[in-house]
Design a protein around this motif. Structure first.
Motif, PDB file in Angstrom:
ATOM      1  N   HIS A 239       1.647   5.202   0.399  1.00 26.32           N
ATOM      2  CA  HIS A 239       1.107   6.187   1.337  1.00 26.32           C
ATOM      3  C   HIS A 239       1.957   7.453   1.345  1.00 26.32           C
ATOM      4  O   HIS A 239       3.141   7.424   1.021  1.00 26.32           O
ATOM      5  N   ASP A 240       1.347   8.548   1.681  1.00 23.78           N
ATOM      6  CA  ASP A 240       2.002   9.832   1.961  1.00 23.78           C
ATOM      7  C   ASP A 240       2.758  10.464   0.798  1.00 23.78           C
ATOM      8  O   ASP A 240       3.622  11.310   1.008  1.00 23.78           O
TER       9      ASP A 240
ATOM     10  N   ASN B 101       0.840  -1.200   0.000  1.00 28.31           N
ATOM     11  CA  ASN B 101       0.000   0.000   0.000  1.00 28.31           C
ATOM     12  C   ASN B 101       0.873   1.248   0.000  1.00 28.31           C
ATOM     13  O   ASN B 101       1.638   1.477   0.944  1.00 28.31           O
TER      14      ASN B 101
END
Length: 98
Positions: free
Chosen positions: A47-48, A45
């Protein structure tokens, strides 16, 4: 080794002068031009992206071959942090030539 002022200001000094969300840019004092590529968890996943930047270091976690220390910063801070993460995490890598 270059000392750049301590963790409280390193993030700002290493961040690129543009490219961070919400005016979270830095001063790029050392030409590192850190961009907020985010990361990717052990489960794939992402992210950010646009908000945080993570970069692997050569420092392994003491006595544990599965973990190491990345350096990371985010748009809302001048700080640069260390924390223990699994080596299976996908973070950015900067290569330098001697």
């Amino acid at each position: 080794t270059i000392h750049i002022g301590g963790w409280e200001t390193e993030g700002k000094k290493l961040k690129a002068a543009s490219g961070w969300r919400d005016n979270g840019n830095g001063t790029d004092d050392y030409g590192f031009s850190a961009l907020p590529g985010g990361g990717c968890s052990l489960y794939g996943n992402f992210h950010d992206v646009g908000v945080m930047g993570f970069w692997w270091t050569a420092s392994e976690y003491d006595g544990d071959i599965t973990d190491a220390y990345p350096r990371y910063t985010s748009k809302g801070t001048d700080n640069a942090y260390w924390n223990r993460y699994s080596k299976l995490s996908m973070f950015s890598v900067r290569c330098i030539q001697d």
